[in-house]
Design a protein around this motif. Structure first.
Motif, PDB file in Angstrom:
ATOM      1  N   ALA A   1       0.767  -1.071   0.142  1.00  0.00           N
ATOM      2  CA  ALA A   1      -0.106  -0.116  -0.180  1.00  0.00           C
ATOM      3  C   ALA A   1       0.808   1.178  -0.047  1.00  0.00           C
ATOM      4  O   ALA A   1       1.881   1.481   0.765  1.00  0.00           O
ATOM      5  CB  ALA A   1      -0.907   0.069   0.993  1.00  0.00           C
ATOM      6  N   GLN A   2       0.454   2.243  -0.920  1.00  0.00           N
ATOM      7  CA  GLN A   2       1.333   3.513  -1.058  1.00  0.00           C
ATOM      8  C   GLN A   2       0.444   4.352  -0.529  1.00  0.00           C
ATOM      9  O   GLN A   2       0.849   5.377   0.170  1.00  0.00           O
ATOM     10  CB  GLN A   2       1.509   3.740  -2.464  1.00  0.00           C
ATOM     11  N   ASN A   3      -0.966   4.604  -0.545  1.00  0.00           N
ATOM     12  CA  ASN A   3      -1.797   5.923  -0.084  1.00  0.00           C
ATOM     13  C   ASN A   3      -2.793   5.011   0.938  1.00  0.00           C
ATOM     14  O   ASN A   3      -3.874   4.597   0.252  1.00  0.00           O
ATOM     15  CB  ASN A   3      -2.372   6.461  -1.259  1.00  0.00           C
ATOM     16  N   ILE A   4      -2.641   4.979   2.241  1.00  0.00           N
ATOM     17  CA  ILE A   4      -3.422   4.616   3.140  1.00  0.00           C
ATOM     18  C   ILE A   4      -4.462   5.662   3.704  1.00  0.00           C
ATOM     19  O   ILE A   4      -3.730   6.697   4.425  1.00  0.00           O
ATOM     20  CB  ILE A   4      -2.756   3.869   4.227  1.00  0.00           C
ATOM     21  N   ALA A   5      -5.628   5.482   3.335  1.00  0.00           N
ATOM     22  CA  ALA A   5      -6.726   6.559   4.045  1.00  0.00           C
ATOM     23  C   ALA A   5      -7.161   5.898   5.189  1.00  0.00           C
ATOM     24  O   ALA A   5      -7.441   4.686   5.543  1.00  0.00           O
ATOM     25  CB  ALA A   5      -7.838   6.629   2.916  1.00  0.00           C
ATOM     26  N   ALA A   6      -7.858   6.811   5.987  1.00  0.00           N
ATOM     27  CA  ALA A   6      -8.033   6.429   7.270  1.00  0.00           C
ATOM     28  C   ALA A   6      -9.840   6.909   7.730  1.00  0.00           C
ATOM     29  O   ALA A   6      -9.867   8.300   7.424  1.00  0.00           O
ATOM     30  CB  ALA A   6      -7.335   6.760   8.631  1.00  0.00           C
ATOM     31  N   ILE A   7     -10.498   6.089   8.167  1.00  0.00           N
ATOM     32  CA  ILE A   7     -11.938   6.664   8.693  1.00  0.00           C
ATOM     33  C   ILE A   7     -12.016   6.590  10.119  1.00  0.00           C
ATOM     34  O   ILE A   7     -11.853   5.532  10.630  1.00  0.00           O
ATOM     35  CB  ILE A   7     -12.852   5.816   8.028  1.00  0.00           C
ATOM     36  N   LEU A   8     -11.994   7.720  10.565  1.00  0.00           N
ATOM     37  CA  LEU A   8     -11.660   8.030  12.109  1.00  0.00           C
ATOM     38  C   LEU A   8     -12.994   8.285  12.861  1.00  0.00           C
ATOM     39  O   LEU A   8     -13.707   8.857  12.396  1.00  0.00           O
ATOM     40  CB  LEU A   8     -10.468   8.910  12.290  1.00  0.00           C
TER      41      LEU A   8
END
Length: 336
Positions: free
Chosen positions: A178-185
């Motif tokens: 993975a190069q671009n990890i998004a987060a739902i916080l």
């Protein structure tokens, strides 16, 4: 003829110790060796001995009851029910009862119950008037995680190392390519949410990665999760997604499928709170196991320690979480 119930004297005689030593061992107090404690507990189990709670309450002027306050709207979530059962498990060992407390809409009602000797809270914040009432009650309060905004006001805490756990999860996603990890916080307002947000920001900054995050409710609806996931997946290059709020994984997988993404292949997905359903979803979902039941038991044991010792020299205990790798992150390979 009704058989006579075993007494503390019977346990002490069977274990070959004094009544005082047997009492200390059964209550988990210091002053007896591990061997003695194990022997006393074994004899108590063999005899079927249980603490005489009413008699002990008369001697100690305690109600032998503990109040448990869960966050608003969480009683249907496995993490919090597991935590509650952990509290009940430990309370049973100590001969205590657990009362699930109602939430207050305003501060006028004071603490939710006058018939307990102390309180246990989880993911609590002083923004909650009920939590403030407990802290002002004069009774001991033990928290699972730190009480947000109330530094030093709780009697003791058992806190999970979320920084280390989330860093291991992010490292795992990176190692899988993975190069671009998004987060739902979750929203700011608990120690847990603050720790997750700070860890994610620091991890992405230290590695020169894009910071892509969205915040949703602490107990989100399916539509709320779906909207946040769809939003971040519209951003070019996002190839991994971490979802924090409990109960979000099914909606996340469904939203990813609607976006044409193949979870475990061109999109890695992981959750910050493991739940039984994660092993049944397709694909199964990589998660951080916070071991909620053990956490609940540890909080109750710590409350008993507070009762016995008064002010603790070390009021904060740190618990470790473990990463469970499943199909949602198993398909990719490290980038070349």
């Amino acid at each position: 003829m009704t058989p006579r119930k075993p007494t503390l004297h019977d346990v002490a005689a069977g274990a070959g110790v004094s009544i005082a030593a047997a009492s200390f061992a059964l209550r988990g107090k210091t002053g007896v060796s591990d061997d003695t404690r194990d022997r006393v507990l074994a004899v108590a189990r063999e005899l079927g001995y249980r603490v005489n709670v009413p008699a002990r309450s008369l001697r100690t002027a305690r109600s032998a009851a503990v109040g448990l306050l869960l966050p608003v709207g969480t009683t249907h979530l496995p993490y919090y029910t597991d935590f509650a059962f952990g509290v009940v498990d430990a309370a049973d060992r100590h001969g205590l009862s657990v009362i699930l407390l109602p939430h207050r809409d305003d501060a006028a009602g004071g603490a939710p119950s006058a018939f307990v000797d102390g309180y246990i809270v989880i993911d609590a914040s002083v923004e909650d008037v009920g939590v403030r009432a407990l802290l002002d009650s004069g009774r001991p309060v033990v928290s699972g995680e730190h009480v947000f905004g109330a530094a030093g006001r709780a009697s003791a805490s058992v806190a999970i190392d979320h920084t280390g756990a989330l860093a291991r999860l992010l490292d795992h996603l990176h190692e899988r390519g993975a190069q671009n990890i998004a987060a739902i916080l979750p929203p700011d307002g608990t120690a847990w949410s603050r720790e997750l947000a700070e860890t994610y920001a620091r991890w992405t900054s230290d590695r020169g990665r894009r910071h892509i995050s969205r915040h949703i409710s602490f107990v989100p609806t399916t539509d709320e999760v779906s909207a946040a996931v769809s939003d971040v997946l519209d951003i070019p290059g996002v190839d991994a997604l971490v979802v924090a709020p409990s109960g979000s994984a099914p909606a996340t997988l469904a939203a990813a499928a609607r976006a044409g993404r193949r979870v475990g292949d061109d999109l890695l997905v992981a959750a910050c709170v493991d739940e039984p359903a994660h092993a049944l979803l397709s694909p199964t979902v990589t998660s951080i196991d916070l071991e909620a039941r053990a956490l609940g038991s540890a909080c109750l044991d710590l409350l008993v320690e507070v009762w016995d010792a008064g002010e603790l020299a070390d009021p904060v205990r740190v618990a470790e979480a473990r990463l469970i790798v499943r199909g949602s992150t198993a398909g990719r390979r490290p980038a070349v």
